[in-house]
Design an enzyme around this catalytic site. Structure first.
Site, PDB file in Angstrom:
ATOM      1  N   TYR A 143       1.250  -1.302   0.665  1.00 23.48           N
ATOM      2  CA  TYR A 143       0.048   0.037   0.087  1.00 23.48           C
ATOM      3  C   TYR A 143       0.628   0.987   0.032  1.00 23.48           C
ATOM      4  O   TYR A 143       0.421   1.965  -0.197  1.00 23.48           O
ATOM      5  CB  TYR A 143      -0.673   0.054   1.134  1.00 23.48           C
ATOM      6  CG  TYR A 143      -1.775  -1.045   1.247  1.00 23.48           C
ATOM      7  CD1 TYR A 143      -1.760  -1.368  -0.120  1.00 23.48           C
ATOM      8  CD2 TYR A 143      -3.261  -1.297   1.951  1.00 23.48           C
ATOM      9  CE1 TYR A 143      -3.258  -2.773  -0.321  1.00 23.48           C
ATOM     10  CE2 TYR A 143      -3.838  -1.434   2.384  1.00 23.48           C
ATOM     11  CZ  TYR A 143      -4.179  -3.037   0.913  1.00 23.48           C
ATOM     12  OH  TYR A 143      -5.132  -3.937   1.206  1.00 23.48           O
ATOM     13  N   LYS A 193       3.233 -14.982   2.332  1.00 22.84           N
ATOM     14  CA  LYS A 193       2.740 -16.181   1.210  1.00 22.84           C
ATOM     15  C   LYS A 193       4.521 -16.731   0.761  1.00 22.84           C
ATOM     16  O   LYS A 193       5.309 -16.048  -0.295  1.00 22.84           O
ATOM     17  CB  LYS A 193       2.436 -15.084  -0.045  1.00 22.84           C
ATOM     18  CG  LYS A 193       1.857 -15.988  -1.437  1.00 22.84           C
ATOM     19  CD  LYS A 193       1.137 -16.904  -0.679  1.00 22.84           C
ATOM     20  CE  LYS A 193       1.143 -17.934  -2.229  1.00 22.84           C
ATOM     21  NZ  LYS A 193      -0.045 -18.767  -2.648  1.00 22.84           N
ATOM     22  N   ASP A 225      -3.281 -18.187   1.201  1.00 17.78           N
ATOM     23  CA  ASP A 225      -4.534 -18.421   1.049  1.00 17.78           C
ATOM     24  C   ASP A 225      -5.251 -19.315   1.865  1.00 17.78           C
ATOM     25  O   ASP A 225      -6.181 -19.726   1.918  1.00 17.78           O
ATOM     26  CB  ASP A 225      -4.250 -18.988  -0.738  1.00 17.78           C
ATOM     27  CG  ASP A 225      -2.635 -20.075  -0.674  1.00 17.78           C
ATOM     28  OD1 ASP A 225      -1.835 -20.139   0.247  1.00 17.78           O
ATOM     29  OD2 ASP A 225      -2.109 -20.451  -1.734  1.00 17.78           O
ATOM     30  N   ASP A 249      -5.478  -6.927   5.407  1.00 17.82           N
ATOM     31  CA  ASP A 249      -7.114  -5.764   4.755  1.00 17.82           C
ATOM     32  C   ASP A 249      -7.771  -6.916   4.880  1.00 17.82           C
ATOM     33  O   ASP A 249      -8.664  -6.876   5.226  1.00 17.82           O
ATOM     34  CB  ASP A 249      -6.494  -4.649   3.911  1.00 17.82           C
ATOM     35  CG  ASP A 249      -7.336  -3.850   3.667  1.00 17.82           C
ATOM     36  OD1 ASP A 249      -8.840  -3.868   4.167  1.00 17.82           O
ATOM     37  OD2 ASP A 249      -7.413  -3.058   3.244  1.00 17.82           O
ATOM     38  N   ASP A 253     -11.802  -8.616   7.228  1.00 20.50           N
ATOM     39  CA  ASP A 253     -13.006  -8.912   6.704  1.00 20.50           C
ATOM     40  C   ASP A 253     -13.510  -9.970   7.332  1.00 20.50           C
ATOM     41  O   ASP A 253     -14.724  -9.987   7.483  1.00 20.50           O
ATOM     42  CB  ASP A 253     -12.830  -8.369   4.705  1.00 20.50           C
ATOM     43  CG  ASP A 253     -13.300  -6.728   4.394  1.00 20.50           C
ATOM     44  OD1 ASP A 253     -12.177  -6.052   5.439  1.00 20.50           O
ATOM     45  OD2 ASP A 253     -13.643  -5.992   3.284  1.00 20.50           O
TER      46      ASP A 253
END
Ligand SMILES: NC(=O)C1=CN([C@@H]2O[C@H](COP(=O)(O)OP(=O)(O)OC[C@H]3O[C@@H](n4cnc5c(N)ncnc54)[C@H](O)[C@@H]3O)[C@@H](O)[C@H]2O)C=CC1
Ligand SMILES: CC(C)CC(=O)C(=O)O
Ligand SMILES: [Mg+2]
Length: 364
Positions: A143, A193, A225, A249, A253
């Protein structure tokens, strides 16, 4: 002494849920004898409309003068066609996080009594519970990495972002996660990852080094994942989830929905001096803005995090959390927590705020 709070309600449901957090803070002030002064500033789309930019100098100056920032949410369809750097999210929220060095983002998700039926895992989750703290690195990674942009034209045009992490950035957020785990169930799950990304290989190495200073805390690594999948399969096995900016992020959620709604997840973004910005983890929810039905709990619990982490008012923070727990256990639900056929019984945003504020006044 009085605490100075910069209030940045922002766009969409931001002002609606912020009004409820203010009610609850007033109740807290009365009950605990605290003095708080609030100064409101425009941010995001409303600031573009009123001042021509998403983060006016007056807003930044107000935040600098404050003891803490209480933030709503920014963005919405009205401003999404602006150039990316001028949009509310890129032009206000990320610069605020960067300006104040708010590298440590805490998002505590727990299943409240009375909401077990909303979880995708219903039977198991009611027996085994769900209580996860997402510790998200907030001022680095993809970001913030440079260069970022677009070049070329037509079919040759390309866009690029840069993911970049230094050892120091990884080390300081890892310490936050391990310290938090010591006060919880003693387990850190580091999400990366590392089978693909150089940043994640470094992330894993540095997290291992930090872990050696916390022999009492269990560490496990998981690929992002697989993490999204295992969270749905066995969410009760997770305690602290340590994430980079992007992965946190996304995962936050998911953990919000494991507790029933995006409108339940609070968030604290804190710098190395303890200064913080406190906001719901979700966005401006344009699909329900202006309808009086948004769930104010995430904003109210964010105010509790502000009391705990920046103002050192643990008793007041805990009272807010108990009052929210009571509202939900008493079946006080906004409409997104109810099945469509039960929505006639839904409470409005304001009714939720009133109930929680009253519970505090009554000494919950
Ligand atoms: N911190 C911030 O200010 C953030 C801003 N955004 C911005 O918000 C806008 C909308 O983004 P979306 O991707 O739609 O995410 P969103 O989080 O605003 O909404 C996603 C879904 O969750 C629901 N929801 C969110 N908060 C809720 C609440 N308190 N009560 C009940 N339901 C709630 C919404 O109604 C929607 O169905 C965009 O402009 C986005 O960039 C998105 C995330 C964070
Ligand atoms: C502007 C976004 C990075 C905000 C967001 O989605 C978040 O912090 O969760
Ligand atoms: Mg998000």
């Amino acid at each position: 002494m009085s605490y100075q709070i910069a209030v940045l309600a922002g766009d969409g449901i931001g002002p609606e849920v912020m009004a409820q957090a203010r009610k609850v803070l007033t109740a807290v002030e009365q009950r605990f004898g605290l003095a708080m002064e609030y100064a409101e500033y425009d941010v995001g789309g409303i600031a573009i409309d009123n001042h021509g930019c998403p983060l006016p100098a007056s807003t930044l100056a107000g935040c600098e003068a404050a003891d803490a920032i209480l933030f709503g949410s920014v963005g919405g369809p009205k401003w999404e066609k602006l150039p990316p750097n001028e949009q509310p999210e890129r032009g206000a929220l990320l610069p605020l996080r960067g300006h104040f060095g708010l590298f440590s983002n805490l998002r505590p998700a727990k299943l409240h009594q009375g909401l077990e039926h909303l979880s995708p895992l219903r039977a198991d989750i009611s027996a085994k519970g769900f209580d996860v703290l997402c510790v998200r690195e907030l001022t680095g990674g993809i970001y913030f990495g440079k260069p970022k942009g677009r070049q070329g034209e037509g079919e040759s045009e390309e866009a690029f972002d840069t993911m970049r992490y230094s050892c120091a950035e990884i080390r300081r957020i890892a310490h936050i996660a391990f310290e938090a785990a010591r006060g919880r169930r003693g387990k850190v799950t580091s999400v990366d990852k590392a089978n693909v990304l150089a940043c994640s290989v470094l992330w894993r190495e540095v997290v291992e080094q930090v872990a050696s200073e916390y022999p009492d805390v269990e560490l496990e690594h998981i690929y992002i994942d697989n993490a999204t999948m295992q969270l749905l399969r066995r969410p009760w096995d997770f305690d602290v989830m340590l994430c980079s900016n992007l992965f946190g992020d996304i995962l936050s959620d998911e953990i919000a929905m494991l507790t029933g709604s995006m409108g339940l997840l609070s968030s604290a973004s804190i710098n190395s001096s303890g200064f913080g910005l406190y906001e719901p983890a979700g966005g401006s929810a344009p699909d329900i803005a202006g309808m009086g039905i948004a769930n104010p709990v995430a904003q109210i619990l964010s105010a509790a995090l502000m009391l705990r982490h920046s103002l050192q008012q643990e008793e007041a923070a805990a009272a807010i959390e108990r009052a929210v727990g009571k509202a939900l256990a008493d079946g006080f639900f906004t409409c997104e927590l109810l099945a469509p056929e039960q929505r006639d019984n839904a409470k409005t945003t304001a009714e939720m705020g009133d109930y929680i504020a009253n519970a505090i006044r009554e000494g919950v």
